[in-house]
Design an enzyme around this catalytic site. Sequence first.
Site, PDB file in Angstrom:
ATOM      1  N   TYR A  12       0.635  -1.168   0.024  1.00 38.73           N
ATOM      2  CA  TYR A  12       0.206   0.063   0.049  1.00 38.73           C
ATOM      3  C   TYR A  12       1.027   1.228  -0.027  1.00 38.73           C
ATOM      4  O   TYR A  12       1.627   1.500   0.891  1.00 38.73           O
ATOM      5  CB  TYR A  12      -0.861   0.131   1.270  1.00 38.73           C
ATOM      6  N   HIS A  38     -16.727  -4.151  -2.152  1.00 36.77           N
ATOM      7  CA  HIS A  38     -15.453  -4.486  -2.189  1.00 36.77           C
ATOM      8  C   HIS A  38     -15.035  -5.638  -1.363  1.00 36.77           C
ATOM      9  O   HIS A  38     -15.529  -5.500  -0.076  1.00 36.77           O
ATOM     10  CB  HIS A  38     -14.592  -3.148  -1.928  1.00 36.77           C
TER      11      HIS A  38
END
Length: 698
Positions: free
Chosen positions: A232, A425
């Site tokens: 990330y 998601h």
Amino acid sequence: MSVQDVLWIVLTVQLSFGLAYFENNQRTQDYDVDKNGSVHHKNWVRNEMMDSLGLYWLKWWINANENSIYFEVTVHTRGFAGLGFSKDGRLARADMVLMWVDDATGHPNVLDCHGALHPSSGPPLQDDTQNYDVLDGKQNGTHTILKFKRKIETCDPFDIPLSADTFKVLWSIGENDPIHGNLDWQGQSRGVKALQLFSPMFTKNSHSIEGIQKWDITVNNVTIDRSMDTLYWCKIVRLPELTGKQHIIGYEPLLSGKYERNVVHHMTLFECQSKIYSGSDPSSWDLWVRSAGTVCNSNLLTPRDWDSCSTPVAVWSLGSDGQFLPPHAGIPMGGASGVSYYMLEIHYDNPDGKESVDHSGFRIHYTPNLRTYDSGILISGVSISETQLIPPGQKKYRSVGICGPSCSSVMFPKDGIKIISGTLHSHQAGRTISLRHVRSGKELNPIIVDENYDYRHQKVHQLANETVVLPGDYLITDCSYETKYRKRPTFGGYSTKEEMCLTFITYYPKIEMSGCYSMTPVREFFEMFRVYQFYSLNMTDVENMFLYNSDYTDYSKQAKNATNKPNSGKTSKEDVIYQESLLNKLVISDPAEFHDRTFLSHLNQLPWHDPLFTKRVEQAFITGTHMTFCRVSKDSLSIPSEIIRYPEFTAYVKPPAACLNYLFTDNEELRSGSSQFFTDFTLSLLLLIQLGLQTTLL
């Protein structure tokens, strides 16, 4: 001029034709406004370029009065075009239609077919019943256009009932008309595109909207090493100089490299509140703007101030094209908002261990011509934590995240918020996701349902009818997972091998709330599995580690280490996730029968193969207690968390299917022709059995 130059010119002309066709065939969308102020879009038309060159365009719209869906196909060929609907993208068992305009007679033909039952069983088979009605067809020297329709539910066992789920839409182009009896689908070009057939889609029409500007936000030279399975990366950017308030009307992804090889899994652009923490140095933000960025969510590397970057303004996930808002709503930027800085977060998923350098990001479209309402995006669902557990070996296992009155009663305006769209998601194990809506003890129609969810195709679900959510209402994100081939439990986490259960909700009017989540309370999570204490750590310490991402080493200097057998085989990336898990570091001291085991080892020894045991665990997590969080934009956590029980309500019951025949579409013995007799016989037999049972009961 080289051959490559000629080919490029031809492709450019074809694409220009396609784009011109797209612009000239956008019907203005009508809408009604109900007594609650919600917009209901009607007479909407979708138009999708199915390939990357503009050779195949699919246009469709729904006639609710007829329960029919209309299609118009424009293809760069004088031969045939194929169209199909599939749950998994394969030709086998697909609902298919072949179409062409006869070169000799000019007569349009549309042939209802279905894929063979096995991938190796050959070309499509013609349906016994033809359920596609041809309306018009013509061709010129280069293109073929065909219009046709079908019922949404045809009651033909070889057709697929269409719905709001994500479908894999198959397409094919052939150079020649089919020869009688030859239904070969394998044309010169073919492919698959994931689409939601029941959702309208808004676009940026350059002919009708003036003053649109763009803002490109990308990372610069982010290196994804071969050893990185999950990364990330966060980058701070500054808002451009603007003359007053503007409205974001939409956004698109900017992906570097070929899409198929790209490792970008999802991206989010967040607003940052630069004065949220006492002692923060405002000048630091400009330093961060000039930097390349850093790893997100790291206690060591990520500045604390970045925690204030919590309100989404753009969301993209694998398979999405971005989003444009309806003409009455826009996301505010600039002006009196006080937001000068934004954070771009990119999740890189690198399961193949490839090294790459990325420059991806967003293209933001904005305008000074303000729309009627300020819009916003909030995240709702399960808080990302290892307290979300999905057992191994499961065909279907559910988790739920609750947004309850502790948020909606406090933050929602009196007239509520109106939901425009949502992006569902989860990760690799996700199979179905729904956004449920509960009011006054009764579940209303689900806001979004996708019973064919695919984490590789996470498109925005645009609502044809906006949904009002009032203060006091519950929003429940309900996810189901399949772990049939997994040998160990799966936990909530950031890797695609771990799981999430979230909905990114686009709504108006904008409120100062960025997220609304829930999780199983930490203490209850461990007590669910009869574990009450760990060596040298009280349960409050453990709760802090889960709730505030505290470092285990801060608490574990005196903690006892369990004796783990060394892994003699090759270490997989899943093994690394397990070894680094906090649950693998907590060593049980109470009860004595489990002492000296890590909690992870304890979970691995539970009887997950027993469906009764697994169902009890599932229901205990769903109907038990939930810790809810209301994340407010102007403060990191200004509304206290609350522990609630799962709400009691009368569940929404999905209307029964109109056609029983669909129950047999997955039957391995189903065949064309003579199989219709078998199907009818079976249905008759079931009916007789049911009547016999009723007679017995009477």
